[in-house]
Design a protein around this motif. Structure first.
Motif, PDB file in Angstrom:
ATOM      1  N   LEU A 125       6.238 -11.041  13.776  1.00 59.80           N
ATOM      2  CA  LEU A 125       5.146 -10.127  13.429  1.00 59.80           C
ATOM      3  C   LEU A 125       4.076 -10.820  12.593  1.00 59.80           C
ATOM      4  N   LEU A 126       4.506 -11.724  11.699  1.00 56.71           N
ATOM      5  CA  LEU A 126       3.572 -12.360  10.766  1.00 56.71           C
ATOM      6  C   LEU A 126       2.949 -13.649  11.303  1.00 56.71           C
ATOM      7  N   THR A 127       3.499 -14.188  12.393  1.00 57.55           N
ATOM      8  CA  THR A 127       2.986 -15.471  12.890  1.00 57.55           C
ATOM      9  C   THR A 127       2.388 -15.403  14.285  1.00 57.55           C
ATOM     10  N   GLU A 128       2.668 -14.341  15.031  1.00 61.33           N
ATOM     11  CA  GLU A 128       2.172 -14.248  16.400  1.00 61.33           C
ATOM     12  C   GLU A 128       1.297 -13.006  16.579  1.00 61.33           C
ATOM     13  N   LYS A 129       0.386 -13.068  17.536  1.00 63.07           N
ATOM     14  CA  LYS A 129      -0.436 -11.911  17.852  1.00 63.07           C
ATOM     15  C   LYS A 129       0.412 -10.860  18.558  1.00 63.07           C
ATOM     16  N   LEU A 130       0.037  -9.614  18.368  1.00 63.92           N
ATOM     17  CA  LEU A 130       0.885  -8.511  18.816  1.00 63.92           C
ATOM     18  C   LEU A 130       1.114  -8.516  20.321  1.00 63.92           C
ATOM     19  N   LYS A 131       0.084  -8.823  21.105  1.00 61.81           N
ATOM     20  CA  LYS A 131       0.194  -8.747  22.560  1.00 61.81           C
ATOM     21  C   LYS A 131       0.256 -10.135  23.206  1.00 61.81           C
ATOM     22  N   SER A 132       0.611 -11.129  22.420  1.00 69.00           N
ATOM     23  CA  SER A 132       0.707 -12.483  22.960  1.00 69.00           C
ATOM     24  C   SER A 132       1.985 -12.655  23.775  1.00 69.00           C
ATOM     25  N   LYS A 133       2.017 -13.696  24.604  1.00 68.52           N
ATOM     26  CA  LYS A 133       3.209 -13.966  25.408  1.00 68.52           C
ATOM     27  C   LYS A 133       4.456 -14.200  24.557  1.00 68.52           C
ATOM     28  N   PRO A 134       4.368 -15.014  23.465  1.00 71.91           N
ATOM     29  CA  PRO A 134       5.563 -15.209  22.634  1.00 71.91           C
ATOM     30  C   PRO A 134       6.128 -13.901  22.093  1.00 71.91           C
ATOM     31  N   THR A 135       5.237 -12.987  21.679  1.00 69.69           N
ATOM     32  CA  THR A 135       5.698 -11.704  21.142  1.00 69.69           C
ATOM     33  C   THR A 135       6.367 -10.868  22.223  1.00 69.69           C
ATOM     34  N   ILE A 136       5.771 -10.854  23.398  1.00 65.12           N
ATOM     35  CA  ILE A 136       6.342 -10.067  24.500  1.00 65.12           C
ATOM     36  C   ILE A 136       7.708 -10.614  24.903  1.00 65.12           C
ATOM     37  N   PHE A 137       7.796 -11.939  25.022  1.00 71.84           N
ATOM     38  CA  PHE A 137       9.084 -12.547  25.377  1.00 71.84           C
ATOM     39  C   PHE A 137      10.132 -12.258  24.302  1.00 71.84           C
ATOM     40  N   TYR A 138       9.707 -12.319  23.038  1.00 66.17           N
ATOM     41  CA  TYR A 138      10.637 -12.022  21.941  1.00 66.17           C
ATOM     42  C   TYR A 138      11.149 -10.595  22.037  1.00 66.17           C
ATOM     43  N   LEU A 139      10.243  -9.640  22.285  1.00 65.50           N
ATOM     44  CA  LEU A 139      10.643  -8.230  22.360  1.00 65.50           C
ATOM     45  C   LEU A 139      11.613  -7.994  23.510  1.00 65.50           C
TER      46      LEU A 139
END
Length: 516
Positions: free
Chosen positions: A202-216
């Protein structure tokens, strides 16, 4: 040396109350089943008591699952694997061997995390050196409990997360998903590791970025696999609340609590099982750790120090805050703070890497830090050497059995009378000779006439009779039965630091025998 320390005298160390309770469930028995079959006032041998800690044809793998489901506060993964190891070695020590073997995977997992976090092989080797000679991780590796396995999944999940965020590799996210699932099935407090990871993304990646989506996606897939055990927990919520109430029922002052925190922190680098020596070392360790965290925050990139701080803080604050508000002992039980201690080791490893190998550091300063590093490793090695050789090393209430057992074993064909909990009786049984006899009474049934008759007959029949950790009710009952004064009760082993309201061992002798 670390590998040797982990396997020395595994079968000779005192078994703790948590270990024997876990082994009981591993072999497919519930506490109630053991109580019903053993705490009936009948005289049974020590071999019969020990039978419940060894493989048995009458108990299948499904019995193990049922027994574990009866206490769902401990997820089943480690205990199910232990079943195979105990069956294979035909001895309860199999569970400890499993812990020791699993603990070896901490080293490559830690190295991988350091590569992903610091991008430095040197940091990985220094972190391995520090953890290898840590008496805290050695203690976890020699107990028949799930904490070494939990440590491995904390490290693997963290390393695969960082690699997945950096490379978006499918394999990294698959490993992360599996590590989450296995971590949750190892220890419920793995949720605090998930909290660390979630806050970091949450603190290092943009909310709708690929890394965030893959993490979720990976987090959801990993957590959804744990829903069957969540259902087991909810189905036994009242049982879970009862069995975990002891954690929240502890009141001490803030200064005393801080003393525990400082001692536990020191134990991950140095532990001589001596409060006075440990107190001398603890202040130096505290200064080193605080400086390491400060140095990390000042010199490391944000993504590095943020991850380490979250790893330290998420679990620690989750234990400390409830203790300060409502009371309890969560934050003073070092085994609950494994993620925090791993974060501390990462910070200290970064500090030494920079101070020992950075070109900008003066030669005199490098020599100073080499000396500090050598002292820290030496103290850790000495702590581990002492711990590996000892039969008792912070074993809690079970430690008193090292005083009790030799006195009982000196007597030919002794009888032990007790109404104490099975978690006291089972650890003692490991230290007694096979011909020792037990007569166990369920405390709630002491007033029954047949129990009293059995008790009186035993006192008159056996020459060597001992009372082990008796309740006040049992002592009062014996006193009432002693009319006229037929026998004499003598304290042999008194109170301990763990239970200051009771004596641990009494000797009962008929007055005629005393006169003779």
């Amino acid at each position: 040396m670390s590998i040797i320390f982990r396997f020395i005298k595994l079968d000779q160390k005192v078994y703790t109350v948590d270990e024997v309770r876990g082994i009981l469930r591993i072999e497919g028995y519930t506490s109630q089943e053991f109580t019903d079959q053993v705490y009936n006032g009948k005289i049974i041998s020590n071999q019969e008591i020990q039978r419940y800690q060894y493989p048995s044809l009458e108990k299948s793998f499904s019995d193990t699952v049922k027994a574990l489901a009866g206490n769902p506060e401990h997820p089943p993964l480690y205990y199910l694997i232990s079943r195979f190891w105990i069956d294979w070695l035909d001895h309860p020590v199999g569970a400890r061997v499993l812990s020791a073997l699993v603990s070896l995977f901490i080293f490559p997992a830690l190295y991988w995390l350091c590569i992903e976090l610091f991008e430095s092989p040197l940091s990985g080797w220094i972190a391995i050196a520090l953890v290898a000679v840590s008496p805290f991780y050695l203690m976890l590796a020699q107990e028949a409990r799930q904490y070494s396995l939990w440590t491995v999944f904390i490290l693997i999940s963290s390393a695969s997360l960082l690699r997945g965020l950096r490379t978006l590799s499918r394999n990294s996210w698959i490993i992360y998903t599996a590590a989450i699932a296995l971590g949750l099935y190892t220890h419920l407090f793995f949720v605090f590791v998930l909290l660390t990871h979630g806050l970091y993304v949450l603190l290092t990646e943009k909310l709708k970025s690929k890394p965030t989506i893959f993490y979720l996606i990976a987090s959801f897939c990993g957590c959804i696999t744990f829903t069957p055990w969540i259902w087991v927990i909810l189905s036994s919520s009242s049982r879970v609340k009862t069995t975990t109430s002891w954690v929240a029922s502890f009141k001490i002052g803030l200064f005393k609590r801080f003393t525990y925190w400082q001692a536990n922190l020191s134990s991950i680098f140095s532990d001589f099982n001596d409060p006075k020596i440990n107190q001398l070392v603890s202040f130096a360790v505290l200064v080193l750790v605080l400086y390491a965290i400060y140095f990390l925050c000042r010199h490391a990139p944000k993504k590095v120090w943020l991850f380490v701080l979250l790893l330290i803080g998420s679990t620690a604050l989750a234990q400390i805050i409830p203790d300060l508000i409502w009371g309890g002992r969560r934050s003073i039980l070092s085994r609950y703070l494994v993620p925090s201690y791993l974060g501390v080791h990462l910070a200290v490893a970064y500090l030494f890497t920079q101070q020992l190998f950075r070109v900008q550091v003066k030669v005199s300063q490098q020599r100073l830090w080499r000396s500090i590093f050598a002292v820290l490793l030496s103290v850790g090695i000495m702590s581990c050497a002492a711990s590996a050789q000892a039969k008792d090393w912070w074993k809690g209430s079970s430690s008193i059995n090292l005083q009790v057992a030799p006195l009982i074993n000196q007597a030919p064909q002794p009888l032990i009378i007790s109404d104490s909990n099975l978690t006291f009786v089972l650890p003692l049984s490991y230290l007694l000779k096979p011909e020792t006899q037990f007569q166990l009474f369920e405390r709630s049934r002491l007033e029954e006439q047949n129990f009293q008759t059995e008790l009186k007959n035993s006192v008159q029949k056996f020459k060597y009779v001992f009372l082990y950790s008796p309740s006040k009710q049992l002592l009062q009952l014996l006193e009432q039965m002693n009319q006229p004064s037929d026998y004499k009760t003598t304290v042999v082993v008194g109170q301990s630091q763990w239970f200051q309201d009771r004596n641990y061992l009494y000797r009962i002798q008929l007055n005629s025998a005393v006169d003779n």
